[in-house]
Design a protein around this motif. Structure first.
Motif, short mmCIF file in Angstrom:
data_model
loop_
_atom_site.label_atom_id
_atom_site.label_comp_id
_atom_site.label_asym_id
_atom_site.label_seq_id
_atom_site.Cartn_x
_atom_site.Cartn_y
_atom_site.Cartn_z
N SER A 1 0.84 -1.20 0.00
CA SER A 1 0.00 0.00 0.00
C SER A 1 0.87 1.24 0.00
N ASP A 2 0.32 2.34 -0.47
CA ASP A 2 1.09 3.58 -0.59
C ASP A 2 1.32 4.21 0.79
N ASP A 3 2.36 5.04 0.86
CA ASP A 3 2.61 5.85 2.03
C ASP A 3 1.61 7.01 2.08
N TYR A 4 1.66 7.78 3.15
CA TYR A 4 0.73 8.88 3.34
C TYR A 4 1.42 9.96 4.15
N GLU A 5 0.89 11.18 4.06
CA GLU A 5 1.45 12.31 4.79
C GLU A 5 0.83 12.41 6.18
N GLY A 6 1.60 12.95 7.12
CA GLY A 6 1.07 13.24 8.44
C GLY A 6 0.97 12.02 9.33
N PRO A 7 0.38 12.21 10.52
CA PRO A 7 0.27 11.11 11.48
C PRO A 7 -0.79 10.10 11.03
N LEU A 8 -0.75 8.93 11.63
CA LEU A 8 -1.77 7.92 11.37
C LEU A 8 -2.97 8.22 12.25
#
Length: 289
Positions: free
Chosen positions: A67-74
């Motif tokens: 799965s792709d990465d993402y910006e900011g906190p989870l």
């Protein structure tokens, strides 16, 4: 009639971030949610076995596996939105959720936000909120995982063997231990750290007494992270829930005791499926208590 065991295929759900899934079978959707050190391949066996009766799907959580990465906190609200995207992708209104460890907490959160979308809930070695662990124990857990990565410059692969040893039970096979180590080695450090922080501070706290969907609580007798003594009273607070305890098993019951895990979970799901079907009988001596 049950279908034959199918070979799982990998697919991607578009969006931001794109989500990688492992799927097989047809029928009612069962979604497997892995723990903080896992990925979709932890569920490869279950996807094959459950696909005889259901549309079995395992995800790579955002920032994990393929799965792709993402910006900011989870954020847990984003994870619930990701599950909604999966339901929309398959064109279904409801899902049987099966979550282990952090995956169980994600399942609780999704049920809290979208109770009408959950057909059944199965939580394995998972509590519904971080406060079930004392602040001191939570701090020690976080430090043991984060310090080597943030302060000592290590990678998830560097700590994989030690973390795996802390999670498996004394009766775990070499194969189960090695599968967990391999899973840890695949982690991306930034996503892993964000997930650790999110799960250790989550206090969504769904009122357990308010749960109205069929619920299966699966504990493991030798689980040191989320002991059976935590799981049992949690199950007692959920109206009509089923409590099952897998003996001689540590935190990762699907890897350590797969036959017992499948009996505990598949049997429950088949009881609540719209199309009633017979429960398959697996070989082996493992049992769920």
């Amino acid at each position: 009639m049950a279908a034959g065991v199918l070979q799982p295929e990998s697919i991607r759900v578009p969006g931001t971030p794109a989500l990688a899934l492992l799927q097989a079978g047809q029928g009612e959707l069962v979604l497997f949610l892995h723990g903080v050190g896992g990925n979709k391949f932890n569920w490869a066996r279950e996807v094959r076995v459950f696909s005889r009766y259901f549309h079995a799907v395992a995800w790579d959580m955002r920032g994990y596996g393929e799965s792709d990465d993402y910006e900011g906190p989870l954020r847990f609200e984003d994870l619930s939105a990701d599950i909604l995207r999966i339901l929309a992708y398959f064109g279904v209104q409801q899902v049987h959720l099966v979550g282990l460890s952090m995956g169980g907490r994600i399942a609780f959160d999704f049920l809290h936000r979208h109770p009408e979308r959950v057909r059944t809930l199965t939580v394995c070695s998972a509590s519904h909120r971080a406060a079930e662990m004392s602040p001191e124990r939570r701090a020690a857990f976080l430090a043991s995982r984060l310090r080597p990565l943030r302060e000592e410059g290590k990678t998830p692969a560097d700590i994989a063997a030690d973390v795996a040893r802390s999670l498996v039970g004394p009766h775990a096979s070499v194969e189960a231990y090695e599968a967990l180590v391999e899973s840890m080695c695949m982690l991306r450090a930034e996503s892993y750290m964000k997930a650790l922080e999110a799960v250790s501070t989550y206090e969504g706290g769904i009122p357990l007494e308010s749960i109205r969907v069929p619920t299966n609580v699966v504990a493991a007798s030798d689980d040191r992270l989320i002991p059976a003594d935590v799981m049992r009273p949690m199950a007692q607070r959920i109206p009509g829930s089923v409590y099952q305890e897998i003996t001689d098993c540590g935190h990762l019951s699907n890897l350590e005791r797969p036959y017992a895990f499948e009996r505990a979970v598949l049997g429950f799901l088949l009881k609540h499926a719209e199309a009633k079907q017979g429960v398959p009988v697996h070989g082996g001596r493992e049992t769920a208590r």
